[in-house]
Design an enzyme around this catalytic site. Sequence first.
Site, short mmCIF file in Angstrom:
data_model
loop_
_atom_site.label_atom_id
_atom_site.label_comp_id
_atom_site.label_asym_id
_atom_site.label_seq_id
_atom_site.Cartn_x
_atom_site.Cartn_y
_atom_site.Cartn_z
N SER A 8 0.84 -1.20 0.00
CA SER A 8 0.00 0.00 0.00
C SER A 8 0.87 1.25 0.00
CB SER A 8 -0.89 0.02 1.24
OG SER A 8 -1.43 1.31 1.40
N HIS A 33 -1.24 -1.46 -4.08
CA HIS A 33 -2.50 -1.11 -3.42
C HIS A 33 -2.59 0.40 -3.28
CE1 HIS A 33 -5.96 -2.17 -0.88
NE2 HIS A 33 -5.59 -1.16 -0.09
N ASP A 35 -4.86 3.46 -1.94
CA ASP A 35 -5.94 3.80 -1.01
C ASP A 35 -6.48 5.20 -1.28
OD1 ASP A 35 -6.11 1.54 0.83
OD2 ASP A 35 -4.04 2.06 1.38
N MET A 37 -9.14 7.97 -0.17
CA MET A 37 -10.01 8.34 0.97
C MET A 37 -10.57 9.72 0.75
SD MET A 37 -7.53 7.22 4.06
CE MET A 37 -6.69 5.63 4.07
N HIS A 66 -8.37 0.80 -3.89
CA HIS A 66 -9.29 0.60 -2.76
C HIS A 66 -9.99 1.92 -2.48
CE1 HIS A 66 -9.52 -0.31 1.88
NE2 HIS A 66 -10.72 -0.24 1.32
N GLY A 145 -0.77 1.91 9.67
CA GLY A 145 -0.01 1.76 10.91
C GLY A 145 -0.81 1.36 12.14
N ASP A 175 -6.40 -6.31 4.68
CA ASP A 175 -5.80 -4.98 4.64
C ASP A 175 -5.83 -4.34 6.02
OD1 ASP A 175 -4.98 -2.44 3.98
OD2 ASP A 175 -6.73 -1.96 2.72
N GLY A 176 -4.62 -4.08 6.55
CA GLY A 176 -4.51 -3.37 7.82
C GLY A 176 -3.80 -4.19 8.88
N GLY A 197 1.24 -1.88 4.23
CA GLY A 197 1.73 -0.51 4.05
C GLY A 197 3.00 -0.30 4.82
C1 DX5 Z 1 -6.24 1.72 5.67
C2 DX5 Z 1 -5.79 1.34 4.29
C3 DX5 Z 1 -4.66 0.39 4.26
C4 DX5 Z 1 -3.39 0.88 4.90
C5 DX5 Z 1 -2.71 -0.32 5.50
O1 DX5 Z 1 -7.48 2.35 5.60
O2 DX5 Z 1 -6.85 0.74 3.56
O3 DX5 Z 1 -4.41 -0.07 2.95
O4 DX5 Z 1 -2.53 1.51 4.01
O5 DX5 Z 1 -1.60 0.11 6.20
P1 DX5 Z 1 -0.81 -0.81 7.23
O6 DX5 Z 1 -0.30 -2.00 6.49
O7 DX5 Z 1 0.25 0.11 7.72
O8 DX5 Z 1 -1.79 -1.20 8.31
ZN ZN Z 2 -6.46 -0.29 1.60
#
Ligand code: DX5
Ligand code: ZN
Length: 220
Positions: A8, A33, A35, A37, A66, A145, A175-176, A197
């Site tokens: 990500s 990936h 993201d 938002m 995403h 994170g 994811d996450g 990520g």
């Molecule tokens: C959160 C995102 C994730 C995020 C994951 O809303 O959808 O894709 O980047 O990050 P990590 O791997 O750091 O939890």
């Molecule tokens: Zn994501």
Amino acid sequence: MDNKLSPSILAADFKILGEQINKVDKAGASYLHIDVMDGVFVPSISFGLPVISSIRSATDRIFDVHLMIVDPIRYIGDFVDAGADSITFHLEAAKDPMAVIDSIHKYGKKAGISIKPGTEADALLPYLDKVDMILIMTVEPGFGGQPFIEESYDKIRTLRKLLTERGLNTDIEVDGGITFDNVRKVMDAGANVIVTGSTIFRGDAGENTREMLRLMESFS
Ligand code: DX5
Ligand code: ZN
């Protein structure tokens, strides 16, 4: 079932984004990936269409977009134009999820549907045989994170069982909060597309990608 790593870029260093993408690409990650938002569906705002168009020429890898946005159907064509190969939207954000899936498929792209930690796996029942991928959020969407939510293992297992019972081998993406320590456990529960990520982009993205792929290998 094909196992895929989808780093990500939310956690990447954006002043050297091209270089970072190059590193994970060269190290063997097959997806990227992305993201998106909107500050409404989730509290934060990340980045949007111009960033995606601009990095499209940096790699041939699959753009796994995403969408954490309300009313996703309005933007499907725009994300296709920007270079998305696969578009995942949130069940909770769509008035008519089936129409969103159809729209993504009309553009010839892969359709994914995602659920937040508070949404039960059963809510996906009407869409199981309609989508190419199911994304189970293993943290509250909105920020990188965060720590992995432990209850997610059961949800992944339940969903894999629901799919298998229907003769489907649909991708399950998680994811996450995925780390070197829990990646094998989520795969063991039934996930096969792994988003990471911070684990990838904190430190050397190339080395971290290779390590993650090494851990994932035994499941292929
Ligand atoms: C959160 C995102 C994730 C995020 C994951 O809303 O959808 O894709 O980047 O990050 P990590 O791997 O750091 O939890
Ligand atoms: Zn994501």
